[in-house]
Structures are given as structure tokens and as C-alpha cells.
Write an enzyme that holds these catalytic residues in place. Structure first.
Site, PDB file in Angstrom:
ATOM      1  N   CYS A  69       0.794   4.699   6.916  1.00 13.61           N
ATOM      2  CA  CYS A  69       0.006   4.493   8.254  1.00 13.61           C
ATOM      3  C   CYS A  69       0.915   3.578   9.195  1.00 13.61           C
ATOM      4  CB  CYS A  69      -1.114   3.591   8.239  1.00 13.61           C
ATOM      5  SG  CYS A  69      -2.132   4.461   6.851  1.00 13.61           S
ATOM      6  N   CYS A 100       0.815  -1.121   0.071  1.00 10.22           N
ATOM      7  CA  CYS A 100       0.142  -0.164  -0.103  1.00 10.22           C
ATOM      8  C   CYS A 100       0.730   1.159   0.010  1.00 10.22           C
ATOM      9  CB  CYS A 100      -0.891  -0.138   1.271  1.00 10.22           C
ATOM     10  SG  CYS A 100      -1.932   1.369   1.119  1.00 10.22           S
ATOM     11  N   CYS A 110       0.516  -0.002  10.432  1.00 10.65           N
ATOM     12  CA  CYS A 110       0.012  -1.114   9.308  1.00 10.65           C
ATOM     13  C   CYS A 110       0.973  -2.091   8.955  1.00 10.65           C
ATOM     14  CB  CYS A 110      -0.752  -0.469   8.312  1.00 10.65           C
ATOM     15  SG  CYS A 110      -1.634  -1.516   7.075  1.00 10.65           S
ATOM     16  N   CYS A 151     -19.143   3.100   8.315  1.00  7.95           N
ATOM     17  CA  CYS A 151     -18.329   2.366   9.441  1.00  7.95           C
ATOM     18  C   CYS A 151     -16.889   3.145   9.778  1.00  7.95           C
ATOM     19  CB  CYS A 151     -17.778   0.824   9.121  1.00  7.95           C
ATOM     20  SG  CYS A 151     -16.863  -0.200  10.301  1.00  7.95           S
ATOM     21  N   CYS A 172     -19.764  -4.835   3.107  1.00  2.17           N
ATOM     22  CA  CYS A 172     -18.972  -3.869   3.514  1.00  2.17           C
ATOM     23  C   CYS A 172     -17.558  -3.934   2.672  1.00  2.17           C
ATOM     24  CB  CYS A 172     -18.491  -3.606   5.210  1.00  2.17           C
ATOM     25  SG  CYS A 172     -17.606  -2.437   5.711  1.00  2.17           S
ATOM     26  N   ARG A 208     -18.063  -1.483  17.824  1.00  2.00           N
ATOM     27  CA  ARG A 208     -17.350  -2.777  17.769  1.00  2.00           C
ATOM     28  C   ARG A 208     -16.086  -2.912  18.392  1.00  2.00           C
ATOM     29  NH1 ARG A 208     -16.660  -3.170  11.918  1.00  2.00           N
ATOM     30  NH2 ARG A 208     -19.022  -3.915  12.102  1.00  2.00           N
ATOM     31  N   CYS A 254     -16.753  -8.173   5.284  1.00  2.00           N
ATOM     32  CA  CYS A 254     -16.162  -6.997   4.845  1.00  2.00           C
ATOM     33  C   CYS A 254     -15.012  -6.951   4.234  1.00  2.00           C
ATOM     34  CB  CYS A 254     -15.748  -6.445   6.510  1.00  2.00           C
ATOM     35  SG  CYS A 254     -17.111  -6.127   7.424  1.00  2.00           S
TER      36      CYS A 254
HETATM   37  N1  SAM Z   1      -6.751   0.797   3.296  1.00  2.00           N
HETATM   38  C1  SAM Z   1      -7.935   1.036   3.806  1.00  2.00           C
HETATM   39  C2  SAM Z   1      -7.685   2.144   4.918  1.00  2.00           C
HETATM   40  O1  SAM Z   1      -7.072   2.439   5.411  1.00  2.00           O
HETATM   41  O2  SAM Z   1      -8.984   2.787   5.273  1.00  2.00           O
HETATM   42  C3  SAM Z   1      -8.498  -0.265   4.537  1.00  2.00           C
HETATM   43  C4  SAM Z   1      -7.590  -1.074   5.580  1.00  2.00           C
HETATM   44  S1  SAM Z   1      -7.160  -0.495   6.931  1.00  2.00           S
HETATM   45  C5  SAM Z   1      -6.113  -1.820   7.516  1.00  2.00           C
HETATM   46  C6  SAM Z   1      -8.481  -0.652   8.100  1.00  2.00           C
HETATM   47  C7  SAM Z   1      -8.031  -0.150   9.658  1.00  2.00           C
HETATM   48  O3  SAM Z   1      -7.686  -1.161  10.352  1.00  2.00           O
HETATM   49  C8  SAM Z   1      -7.417   0.974   9.936  1.00  2.00           C
HETATM   50  O4  SAM Z   1      -7.951   2.037   9.606  1.00  2.00           O
HETATM   51  C9  SAM Z   1      -7.041   1.019  11.252  1.00  2.00           C
HETATM   52  O5  SAM Z   1      -8.072   1.563  12.094  1.00  2.00           O
HETATM   53  C10 SAM Z   1      -6.943  -0.531  11.511  1.00  2.00           C
HETATM   54  N2  SAM Z   1      -5.837  -1.231  11.641  1.00  2.00           N
HETATM   55  C11 SAM Z   1      -4.635  -1.278  10.805  1.00  2.00           C
HETATM   56  N3  SAM Z   1      -3.663  -2.072  11.314  1.00  2.00           N
HETATM   57  C12 SAM Z   1      -4.053  -2.035  12.784  1.00  2.00           C
HETATM   58  C13 SAM Z   1      -3.305  -2.520  13.775  1.00  2.00           C
HETATM   59  N4  SAM Z   1      -2.013  -3.163  13.645  1.00  2.00           N
HETATM   60  N5  SAM Z   1      -3.715  -2.662  15.229  1.00  2.00           N
HETATM   61  C14 SAM Z   1      -5.161  -2.049  15.162  1.00  2.00           C
HETATM   62  N6  SAM Z   1      -5.811  -1.525  14.072  1.00  2.00           N
HETATM   63  C15 SAM Z   1      -5.197  -1.568  12.879  1.00  2.00           C
HETATM   64 FE1  SF4 Z   2      -2.582   1.027   3.413  1.00  2.00          FE
HETATM   65 FE2  SF4 Z   2      -2.606   0.034   5.656  1.00  2.00          FE
HETATM   66 FE3  SF4 Z   2      -2.633   2.596   5.623  1.00  2.00          FE
HETATM   67 FE4  SF4 Z   2      -4.829   1.192   5.019  1.00  2.00          FE
HETATM   68  S1  SF4 Z   2      -3.936   1.313   6.893  1.00  2.00           S
HETATM   69  S2  SF4 Z   2      -4.067   2.737   3.903  1.00  2.00           S
HETATM   70  S3  SF4 Z   2      -3.885  -0.556   4.050  1.00  2.00           S
HETATM   71  S4  SF4 Z   2      -1.009   1.526   4.946  1.00  2.00           S
END
Ligand code: SAM
Ligand code: SF4
Ligand code: DTB
Length: 312
Positions: free
Chosen positions: A58, A54, A61, A189, A129, A261, A98
Site C-alpha cells: 500500500c 507487512c 503505509c 468499518c 474492532c 469518522r 480498535c
Molecule cells: N493492514 C490492515 C488493512 O490494510 O486493512 C489494517 C491497517 S491499515 C493501516 C488501515 C487503514 O489506515 C488503511 O486502509 C488506510 O485507509 C489508513 N491509512 C494507512 N496509512 C495511512 C496514511 N499514511 N494516511 C492516511 N490513512 C492511512
Molecule cells: Fe499492510 Fe499497511 Fe497495507 Fe495495512 S495498509 S495492508 S498494514 S501495508
């Protein structure tokens, strides 16, 4: 019944979060009972339809191209394979399916396959979703036209702390996608993550921003950070369990009509801690043993929890 408010302030939310634990949980449970069946849990199942690589950074992630976590990247799954997983999810008791893709934004070339996935999931009698990153208004309209029920797009934390966690997009860009979904009639959501080193003020600000959305998001996922080695937040100390419960109770009170949730982070929680989360007013979770890349308790543990709580 509590009327949803859109004008919560940081100070009010901090005061709520600082109340004696028993008072806070009593009020949260009272709000839950006024608006929802206290013995019902909304069950969702997640599937990662496109893994890794990606373009966003973030800090929490595993799927960001900016980090090496050992994750094997993959292309967008075939529609039929996604629908096989959806059938399995339905058989396991999921009500909502989802689908998440590790994309910064949806590309128009992928839209036809995504539309087919939404239609296929709906045809199975499941709620659908998607979480695909940023959307244009035209894309949101196309997803709504396909029958998409929910779009997940989290604000994650308060606006002041946000740039510390992610710098490849702005808070406003997040809000713009949420607005596009709202205009097209898709349910939202939208929630966040606790335990990223944020201050209580940042958590309160997250609640303030989520509460400004009118109507409130229909689903509010609260994730407990799962620190993933190799990510910038991989060494974070876990948020205290009772503190997490407090913030779930705050979310229940601030979002009386929404489904709240317990999202990521259940795998390392004891049954007792999860029971407290449910007592604090959470009424939704992900079933199954995997989320996107992180682990989840799975059927046997969840059955014990539901049995103990008297949840059908
Ligand atoms: N890429 C898309 C986005 O960022 O909207 C969707 C997937 S992203 C993985 C969805 C959510 O998962 C993130 O906004 C975050 O809140 C949560 N998330 C991701 N990694 C996480 C982690 N290591 N621990 C807890 N929540 C996590
Ligand atoms: Fe990409 Fe992960 Fe950020 Fe979602 S949370 S935008 S998958 S880097
Ligand atoms: C949300 O708030 N949590 C879900 C869902 N929305 C897409 C994701 C939780 C798991 C994310 C971490 C992982 O499994 O890699």
C-alpha cells in the site's frame, strides 16, 4: 429521514460535491440531525498490536515491508498488554477499542490470541474492532463467535485508481473479506483515504462502491493522507482543507445512518478546520495522541474542540 440508497452514480456524487459550499453543508447537517444526535461524537481508540513488516505494498503505509521508513517492527503484542491499553483507553473516554495488525491476512496460528483480545476488550465494557487484513469465512465466523463488534477493512479509493496505490491485492479481494464479515454478522468499518493524487471521479467511485454495500458500513472512516517520508506517496501535496470538508459532507449525505469518522490526518488540521468537518456531518474520531504509527491531536486539543462545539 433519508432512506439509504445503494444505487448512487458517479455523476450524481460529482454533482453533489460541486454544489455551493453552504448548500452542501446545510444539507449534510440536516441529514446528520435527522439521523443522529448532533452533539454526540463516537470516540474510538486505536492500538497497533503488531507493527511493520507487512507483505502488502500500500503506497501510503509506513508499515509495508516494501519501504524503509525507520519504523521498528514488532511481533504480536501479548494479550495482557493489549488489555492494559484498552483499560487506559476506557479511562480516557473511548467507547470503542480498535486493534490493528500489519498483516496481509490473518494466520490461523494467531487466531487464539486475537479471540482472547476480543473477549477481554468486551469484558471491559468496550466495543471491539479489529483490522487484520484479509479473512477467510471461517476466521470471520470465529471472530464473530468471540463477540467482535466491528471489522475495519477500507476500500481506500475508487477501483480505477486502486492498482496505482496497491498492487499486491485486488479490489475484489477487499470486497470478499467485507462479504465474509457481513455473512458472519460483524459490523463493517469501511472507508478510504483522500489526497493520494486521485481524481474527483475516483473519490466519487469510492462512494459508489461503499454505497453498494447493503447494508451500508456502520462506520465510514475518511482518512486525510498523512504523507510518510520513504513511502511512494510520501511527497504528496496535502488535500485542500475545504475540499476535504466537502467530501465529508458528501459521505454524510450518501451514508445517512452511518457514523462518519475523521480518521487519520487530524494532527495537522486547525481547530477551525476540524470544526468545519464536524459541521459537515462527521460524528466520530479517534481520541489519543497516536493512531497506528502517525500522530493524533490528543486529549488537551480535543477537549478544546469538544468544548467549542458543545460536545459532551
Ligand atoms: N493492514 C490492515 C488493512 O490494510 O486493512 C489494517 C491497517 S491499515 C493501516 C488501515 C487503514 O489506515 C488503511 O486502509 C488506510 O485507509 C489508513 N491509512 C494507512 N496509512 C495511512 C496514511 N499514511 N494516511 C492516511 N490513512 C492511512
Ligand atoms: Fe499492510 Fe499497511 Fe497495507 Fe495495512 S495498509 S495492508 S498494514 S501495508
Ligand atoms: C482507518 O480508516 N484509519 C485507521 C483505522 N482505519 C485502522 C488507521 C489510521 C492511521 C493509519 C496510519 C498510521 O497511523 O500509521
Amino acid at each position: 429521514m433519508t432512506t439509504p440508497r445503494h444505487d448512487w452514480t458517479r455523476a450524481e456524487i460529482l454533482a453533489l460535491a460541486a454544489r455551493p459550499f453552504s448548500d452542501l453543508l446545510y444539507d449534510a447537517q440536516t441529514v446528520l440531525r435527522a439521523h443522529h444526535d448532533p452533539h454526540a461524537i463516537q470516540k474510538s481508540r486505536l492500538l497497533n498490536i503488531k507493527t511493520g513488516g507487512c507483505a502488502e505494498n500500500c503506497g501510503y503505509c509506513s508499515q509495508s515491508a516494501f519501504v524503509k521508513t525507520g519504523l521498528v517492527n514488532s511481533k504480536l503484542m501479548a494479550v495482557e498488554d493489549v488489555l492494559d491499553e484498552a483499560r487506559r483507553a476506557k479511562a480516557e473516554g473511548a467507547e470503542r477499542f480498535c486493534m490493528g495488525a500489519a498483516w496481509r491476512e490473518l494466520k490461523d496460528r494467531d487466531l487464539p490470541a486475537i479471540v482472547d483480545m476480543v473477549k477481554g476488550v468486551k469484558a471491559l465494557g468496550l466495543e471491539s474492532c479489529m483490522t487484520l487484513g484479509m479473512l477467510t469465512q471461517a476466521q470471520a465466523d470465529a471472530l464473530a463467535g468471540a463477540g467482535l463488534d466491528y471489522y475495519n477493512h477500507n476500500l481506500d479509493t475508487g477501483p480505477e485508481y486502486y492498482p496505482t496505490v496497491v498492487s499486491t491485492r485486488t479490489y475484489q479481494e477487499r470486497l470478499d473479506t467485507l462479504e465474509a464479515c457481513r455473512r458472519s454478522g460483524i459490523n463493517l468499518c469501511c472507508g478510504g483515504i483522500l489526497g493520494m493524487g486521485e481524481r474527483p471521479e475516483d473519490r466519487a467511485d469510492l462512494m459508489v462502491e461503499l454505497a453498494k454495500l447493503d447494508p451500508h458500513p456502520e462506520s465510514v472512516p475518511i482518512n486525510r493522507l498523512v504523507p510518510i517520508p520513504g513511502t511512494p506517496l510520501g511527497d504528496s501535496a496535502p488535500i485542500d482543507g475545504l475540499d476535504f470538508v466537502r467530501w465529508l459532507a458528501v459521505a454524510r449525505i450518501v451514508f445517512p445512518q452511518s457514523v462518519v469518522r475523521i480518521a487519520d490526518g487530524r494532527e495537522t488540521m486547525s481547530e477551525e478546520l476540524q470544526a468545519l468537518c464536524l459541521l459537515a456531518g462527521a460524528n466520530s474520531l479517534f481520541i489519543g495522541d497516536k493512531l497506528l504509527t502517525t500522530a493524533n491531536p490528543g486529549e488537551a486539543r480535543d477537549e478544546r474542540l469538544f468544548g467549542a462545539m458543545g460536545i459532551a
